[in-house]
Every structure is written in C-alpha cells, then in structure tokens.
Scaffold this active site. Structure first.
Site, short mmCIF file in Angstrom:
data_model
loop_
_atom_site.label_atom_id
_atom_site.label_comp_id
_atom_site.label_asym_id
_atom_site.label_seq_id
_atom_site.Cartn_x
_atom_site.Cartn_y
_atom_site.Cartn_z
N ARG A 23 0.82 -1.22 0.00
CA ARG A 23 0.00 0.00 0.00
C ARG A 23 0.86 1.27 0.00
O ARG A 23 0.47 2.28 0.59
CB ARG A 23 -0.95 0.03 1.20
CG ARG A 23 -2.04 -1.03 1.16
CD ARG A 23 -3.14 -0.62 0.18
NE ARG A 23 -4.19 -1.62 0.11
CZ ARG A 23 -5.33 -1.56 0.80
NH1 ARG A 23 -5.56 -0.55 1.59
NH2 ARG A 23 -6.22 -2.50 0.67
N ARG A 27 -3.19 6.56 1.11
CA ARG A 27 -3.72 7.71 1.85
C ARG A 27 -2.78 8.35 2.85
O ARG A 27 -3.08 9.40 3.39
CB ARG A 27 -5.02 7.31 2.54
CG ARG A 27 -6.17 7.15 1.56
CD ARG A 27 -7.32 6.43 2.18
NE ARG A 27 -6.90 5.09 2.59
CZ ARG A 27 -7.69 4.19 3.13
NH1 ARG A 27 -8.94 4.48 3.38
NH2 ARG A 27 -7.24 2.99 3.45
N ARG A 36 -6.44 11.91 -5.65
CA ARG A 36 -7.65 11.15 -5.31
C ARG A 36 -8.87 12.07 -5.16
O ARG A 36 -10.00 11.66 -5.45
CB ARG A 36 -7.38 10.37 -4.02
CG ARG A 36 -8.55 9.78 -3.31
CD ARG A 36 -9.09 8.56 -4.00
NE ARG A 36 -9.95 7.85 -3.06
CZ ARG A 36 -11.19 8.22 -2.78
NH1 ARG A 36 -11.72 9.26 -3.37
NH2 ARG A 36 -11.90 7.54 -1.90
N ASP A 72 -6.70 -2.37 -7.58
CA ASP A 72 -7.21 -3.09 -6.42
C ASP A 72 -7.47 -4.53 -6.81
O ASP A 72 -7.79 -4.82 -7.97
CB ASP A 72 -8.51 -2.45 -5.91
CG ASP A 72 -8.80 -2.89 -4.49
OD1 ASP A 72 -8.32 -2.24 -3.56
OD2 ASP A 72 -9.47 -3.93 -4.31
N TYR A 149 -14.95 -12.00 -0.72
CA TYR A 149 -15.65 -10.73 -1.02
C TYR A 149 -16.91 -11.00 -1.83
O TYR A 149 -17.95 -10.39 -1.59
CB TYR A 149 -14.72 -9.78 -1.77
CG TYR A 149 -13.71 -9.13 -0.87
CD1 TYR A 149 -14.07 -8.03 -0.08
CD2 TYR A 149 -12.42 -9.62 -0.75
CE1 TYR A 149 -13.16 -7.44 0.77
CE2 TYR A 149 -11.50 -9.04 0.10
CZ TYR A 149 -11.88 -7.95 0.86
OH TYR A 149 -10.98 -7.38 1.71
O1 CP3 Z 1 0.00 -1.53 -2.61
C1 CP3 Z 1 -0.23 -0.55 -3.34
O2 CP3 Z 1 0.24 0.59 -3.13
C2 CP3 Z 1 -1.01 -0.76 -4.64
C3 CP3 Z 1 -2.42 -0.56 -4.56
C4 CP3 Z 1 -3.33 -1.52 -3.83
C5 CP3 Z 1 -4.57 -1.09 -3.28
N1 CP3 Z 1 -5.24 -2.20 -2.82
C6 CP3 Z 1 -5.06 0.28 -3.26
C7 CP3 Z 1 -6.19 0.66 -2.39
C8 CP3 Z 1 -3.25 -2.90 -3.62
C9 CP3 Z 1 -2.12 -3.84 -3.96
C10 CP3 Z 1 -4.46 -3.31 -3.00
C11 CP3 Z 1 -4.78 -4.71 -2.68
C12 CP3 Z 1 -5.95 -5.01 -1.86
N2 CP3 Z 1 -7.19 -4.45 -1.92
C13 CP3 Z 1 -6.01 -6.06 -0.92
C14 CP3 Z 1 -4.87 -6.99 -0.62
C15 CP3 Z 1 -3.90 -6.39 0.32
C16 CP3 Z 1 -4.39 -6.30 1.73
O3 CP3 Z 1 -4.56 -5.16 2.19
O4 CP3 Z 1 -4.58 -7.34 2.35
C17 CP3 Z 1 -7.30 -6.08 -0.37
C18 CP3 Z 1 -7.81 -7.03 0.70
C19 CP3 Z 1 -8.04 -5.06 -1.03
C20 CP3 Z 1 -9.49 -4.74 -0.84
C21 CP3 Z 1 -9.68 -3.37 -0.38
N3 CP3 Z 1 -9.41 -2.24 -1.12
C22 CP3 Z 1 -10.20 -2.95 0.87
C23 CP3 Z 1 -10.62 -3.88 1.99
C24 CP3 Z 1 -10.26 -1.55 0.83
C25 CP3 Z 1 -10.87 -0.66 1.88
C26 CP3 Z 1 -9.98 -0.53 3.05
C27 CP3 Z 1 -8.97 0.54 2.81
O5 CP3 Z 1 -7.79 0.30 3.02
O6 CP3 Z 1 -9.42 1.64 2.43
C28 CP3 Z 1 -9.71 -1.11 -0.39
C29 CP3 Z 1 -9.52 0.29 -0.86
C30 CP3 Z 1 -8.16 0.68 -1.33
N4 CP3 Z 1 -7.31 -0.05 -2.11
C31 CP3 Z 1 -7.55 1.96 -1.12
C32 CP3 Z 1 -6.31 1.94 -1.78
C33 CP3 Z 1 -5.32 3.07 -1.90
C34 CP3 Z 1 -8.17 3.14 -0.39
C35 CP3 Z 1 -9.08 3.82 -1.33
C36 CP3 Z 1 -9.24 5.31 -1.07
O7 CP3 Z 1 -8.44 6.12 -1.58
O8 CP3 Z 1 -10.22 5.65 -0.38
#
Ligand code: CP3
Length: 346
Positions: A23, A27, A36, A72, A149
């Site tokens: 990640r 944020r 964003r 994502d 999911y």
């Molecule tokens: O790693 C990186 O920088 C690349 C981008 C990336 C995101 N999600 C961006 C994201 C990657 C590799 C993911 C993978 C992802 N997404 C996973 C596997 C990794 C992990 O955390 O276990 C999972 C389970 C998800 C599903 C997901 N996406 C959730 C549960 C959420 C909401 C929770 C949260 O962290 O906000 C997201 C949203 C998400 N994915 C954001 C980002 C930057 C936040 C979105 C925003 O800007 O509001």
C-alpha cells in the site's frame, strides 16, 4: 535499472536489501489525496494516467526499490459481472453477492485488453514513465480471498457465509473458485504481456482458515495459478498469505519465487522452515513506523538480522502501511534498510 529487488527475488547476491511497502501508494501521502480528491477510488483505478501518477509517487518520495501498480484486487471481479462499490466508511461492497449455482454460472471471464484495458494501459504507461528506474510489480488477489468478497458481499468478521458454502455446498464453492482462478490466470498473463516485471498474489484472508481447510479450499487454486504462470514467464512470483505462519508447511510448496510474511512469525523461524528453497519478503509490523527513530532503527536491524540466512530477502511491512503514518517515517525506514543492510554485508 535498479535490479536489486529482482535479484533478491531470485536469490542472487545484492549490495543491500531491497525494500518496497505494501500500500505504498495511498492515503498516508498528501500527494495521493491531491490526485484522489478529483474523483472516487474506482475512478482513479480506471484512469491510467492518474493511476500511473500515484504509482510513481512513493518511488519519488521514498526511494523504494520497486513500484506496485495502483489498482485493487477486486477490480477484475467487477468485470466478471459482479457490480462493485467502494463506500467511504464500509470499504468494498458487492451489492449482489454470489451464493447460488445460477449466480456462479452467470459469471464471465473478462478479457484483459477488452474488459480490463485500463489496467493494461496503466502498466504500459508506467513502463514508459518509470523508464527502467525500478521494476514494476503487478498483482492479483488469491482465489480464496477474492471469493470471500464475492460470497460475503464485502469485508467480513468471521467468514460465516464463505465457510458455510465451503462445508455445506463444496461443489458450488469449487465451481466458483475454479472460475475465479481462471479469471486470475488470464488477468495475470495479461499483466505480464503488458509489461509487469514481477507479480504478487495477495491472500489477505488465508489466515482465517484451519491448515486442513487451507489445504483443501484455498491452496490448490493458488498452486494452479503459479503453475500456469510458470509455463509462460520467468518473472518473479510472490505469494503473500497474510497471517499464514501456521500454513507454512503447505505454502512453501507452492512454487513461488518469494513468500511474503506478516509480523506474527520471526523471519529466522521462516528460514528454519523454508531453508534455501525460496526468497522471503516482510515483515515489520506497519505500526512500528510510529516508533521513535532510534527504536525504529533497532526494529529494522532485528528484521534484517532474522532474515540473514535467507536465500534472498525483500524488506516490506507485514501488511499495508496505515493512512495515519507520517510519510517522513516511511522515508526514514527506506534509508535505514538500505544503510543497515549495506553495513551488514561489509
Ligand atoms: O499496494 C499498493 O500501493 C497498490 C495498490 C493496492 C490497493 N489495494 C489500493 C487501495 C493494492 C495492492 C491493493 C490490494 C488489496 N485491496 C487487498 C490486498 C492487500 C491487503 O490489504 O490485504 C485487499 C484485501 C483489497 C481490498 C480493499 N481495497 C479494501 C478492503 C479496501 C478498503 C480498506 C482501505 O484500506 O481503504 C480497499 C480500498 C483501497 N485499495 C484503497 C487503496 C489506496 C483506499 C481507497 C481510497 O483512496 O479511499
């Protein structure tokens, strides 16, 4: 190009330990919020120029040794035919969860270029814009994690609906997982063709399974993905089973070049179990970035020392960096990993 990350994945000698952060585009970076704020998270994922821009932000600011595609894991599921929303407080939501034979049969296999072209375009833009500064990591979710999911309709506390399907309707569960697996193989092959230089498979919820259920209901699909990719590419494959310490006797057989770990197991114990068979990635607690600088340095040194016997080590956090993190602490962590690991080799 900075090939330190790729070399460590393959167990080749490096001058220092490479680092990237799960990640890392997100944020905790004010420059991410700037981009964003122009639209929703999904819009950002679907806008190749802007997705590429936020992918590069942590490369510029932190000096990490790899970039990871901004997208994502849930994006391909939408194109299988399952509407997806990201709600501000709840996170991802699938308003029409997949729980019946008819729903499984209605799911399609998206074509990487026709249906997920925005991801492929982002990769192509990034390969140009990164201009070989650092390698680009593509990724997908692992089938079990993606299935949770689709079945739950979003995030879950105890995975009741998923486990009920596993135990009460194993045939239906198997059909769903087969479809997700096929989709994932095609999707990852598309990313390789577009220019991804390594791939990570995120199994974020594997740790909620008993080892015997992981063996029967999650691992076979991961193995199928890795076997399929190994037939078409030599790029490093990373498998990250979150909270997967107890699954290690199984995961170490999956054929990935790298296994990723969270902080609930010491990397010295990992090395005892995997020997020289794979490289390892991880595993500092993301909240360690709230330690004062001197104690952060000690913590980083500890992780590097624990990983010393590994075939190759890629430093990372044990899970995603949290939004409250001070970006300067992340900058410091990258510097310290590079400095201390160089000193350890001298
Ligand atoms: O790693 C990186 O920088 C690349 C981008 C990336 C995101 N999600 C961006 C994201 C990657 C590799 C993911 C993978 C992802 N997404 C996973 C596997 C990794 C992990 O955390 O276990 C999972 C389970 C998800 C599903 C997901 N996406 C959730 C549960 C959420 C909401 C929770 C949260 O962290 O906000 C997201 C949203 C998400 N994915 C954001 C980002 C930057 C936040 C979105 C925003 O800007 O509001």
């Amino acid at each position: 190009m900075n090939t330190t990350f790729l070399k460590a994945c393959k167990g080749e000698k490096t001058d220092y330990t490479p680092i990237w952060i799960m990640r890392q585009a997100g944020r905790y970076l004010p420059e991410y919020h700037t981009v964003r704020s122009k639209g929703s998270f999904l819009d950002l994922c679907k806008s190749p120029e802007r997705a590429a821009e936020v992918t590069i932000q942590p490369v510029d600011r932190l000096g990490v040794d790899a970039a990871i595609l901004f997208s994502d894991i849930l994006v391909p599921l939408e194109k299988m035919g399952c509407p997806l929303e990201f709600q501000e407080k709840r996170g991802p939501v699938f308003p029409e969860p997949i729980r019946s034979k008819a729903a499984v049969e209605a799911l399609g296999i998206p074509d990487p270029e026709d249906d997920l072209g925005y991801v492929m375009d982002t990769i192509r833009i990034l390969r140009k814009e990164l201009a070989d500064r650092v390698p680009l990591i593509g990724f997908s979710g692992a089938p079990f994690t993606l299935a949770t999911y689709l079945i739950e309709g979003g995030s879950s506390k105890n995975y009741l609906t998923t486990k009920r399907m596993m135990f009460e309707e194993p045939t239906l569960y198997g059909q769903l997982l087969d479809k997700i697996t096929e989709c994932t193989i095609v999707y990852l092959k598309g990313q390789v063709a577009a220019g991804a230089q390594a791939l990570q498979v995120f199994d974020s919820w594997a740790g909620v399974l008993a080892p015997c259920d992981y063996r029967d209901f999650a691992y076979p699909y991961v193995k199928r993905i890795i076997d399929a990719l190994k037939q078409v590419t030599d790029i490093p494959l990373i498998y990250f089973a979150n909270q997967g310490a107890t699954l290690l006797p199984q995961t170490k057989q999956c054929g990935a070049d790298v296994l990723g770990f969270d902080w609930r197991i010491g990397l010295d114990e990992v090395v005892r179990q995997v020997g020289q068979s794979v490289s390892i990635q991880g595993n500092m607690d993301p909240l360690s970035l709230f330690l004062p600088a001197d104690r952060l340095e000690d913590r980083i040194r500890d992780v590097l020392i624990q990983a010393k016997g590994a075939r190759g080590h890629i430093f990372n956090l044990g899970h995603g960096i949290v939004p409250e993190t001070d970006p300067e602490k992340a900058v410091l962590a990258v510097k310290l990993v590079h400095k201390i690991s160089r000193e350890m080799r001298a």
